[in-house]
Design an enzyme around this catalytic site. Structure first.
Site: not given
Ligand code: SPD
Length: 306
Positions: A65, A142, A158
């Site tokens: 993050h 989205a 994200d």
């Molecule tokens: N393979 C996992 C990739 C994850 C991406 N998304 C994560 C979300 C976290 N907010």
């Protein structure tokens, strides 16, 4: 549910499974869009698992993050409006809220059940961001929202991985990236999580990066490592304004000190400089890539439920 011998295994390839032991299942269900579980893992803390893929764990989520948020925000310089596609766990919104300049954060996630599960079970990750006055949480697609959106400084995708018939694959296409470009103000930046950097798994990242390159004037690839994902992970930055991939460490640190409230655990000028140097084999693979993802030819990762 208590369990001593329960594991969640994510199939990385037909020959590899990435497993974590689950000590407790807090909740699990089938939402209209995906299977969902919030679990306690042995050493990485509490985790969100969607469609059998590890999304975020309290023990290492900051390694994901912080870079996905602070990189585009600090490269922008003066971000005021931030749009997050996905981000149900609230970790990206939490980081964007640290910016004194940010007046408005719009978080659009398709899965209301995922947002509610994260609100209830992952307070350590959202830290109240999902109910903050500067954050507007919207349940919707989205793709459609961003097609109509305008005047954003930063768009952060994200998302979950683009698995076949999953909720995210449309958001890895040329059409979606074109909508994002149109939704940005001059000087705006886009970033997404773009896939594994493991050599046998590079195709989604190289095609996603190539597709984004076909839309924006400037792109850059970032390399992060989040242990629960099992391999280094790529993020693609894009803008119509040049992206400085060799920022001065002191200048970034000074900017962060002036603009960010709240602690950062991994992100500073030195870390950013490193994140912006993907390894040679990744750069070469992207340069050689020829396929562009589109709505007619979207990414379709295997569900591969282990
Ligand atoms: N393979 C996992 C990739 C994850 C991406 N998304 C994560 C979300 C976290 N907010």
């Amino acid at each position: 549910m208590e369990s001593k011998d329960q594991w969640i295994g994510e199939e990385l390839t037909p020959h590899d499974v990435w497993q974590h032991r689950v000590t407790k299942v807090l909740t699990s269900c089938q939402t209209p869009f995906q299977t969902l579980a919030v679990v306690d893992s042995g050493v990485y803390g509490r985790a969100l698992v969607l469609d059998n893929r590890w999304q975020t764990c309290t023990g290492d989520e900051f390694l994901y993050h912080e870079p996905i948020v602070h990189t585009p925000l600090v490269l922008h310089g003066n971000p005021r409006r931030v749009l997050i596609a996905g981000g149900a766990d609230g970790g990206a919104a939490r980081e964007a809220l640290k910016w004194k300049t940010v007046e408005e954060i719009r978080l659009v996630d398709i899965d209301g059940a995922a947002v509610e599960a994260c609100r209830t079970w992952l307070p350590e990750i959202h830290q109240g961001s999902l109910n903050h006055s500067r954050v507007h949480v919207e349940i919707g697609d989205a793709y459609d929202v961003i097609a109509q959106a305008r005047d954003w400084d930063v768009i952060i995708a994200d998302l979950t991985d683009p698995i076949e018939d999953g909720p995210a694959y449309k958001l890895f296409t040329r059409e979606f990236f074109t909508h994002c470009r149109q939704a940005l103000r001059p000087g705006g930046l886009f970033v997404n999580q773009a896939g594994s950097m493991s050599p046998p798994l590079l195709t989604p990242l190289s095609r996603t990066a190539k597709t984004i390159e076909s839309v924006f004037a400037h792109t850059a690839v970032m390399s992060v490592f989040v242990p629960t994902y099992g391999s280094p992970w790529g993020m693609v930055l894009a803008s119509d304004t040049p992206i400085n991939t060799s920022p001065a460490i002191d200048a970034i640190d000074a900017h962060l000190a002036q603009s960010v409230n709240g602690p950062l655990r991994m992100f500073d000028g030195r870390t950013l400089l490193g994140l912006l140097q993907p390894p040679r084999h990744v750069r070469e693979r992207i340069a050689d890539e020829t396929m562009i993802y589109s709505l007619d030819n979207p990414p379709q990762l295997s569900r591969g439920n282990a």
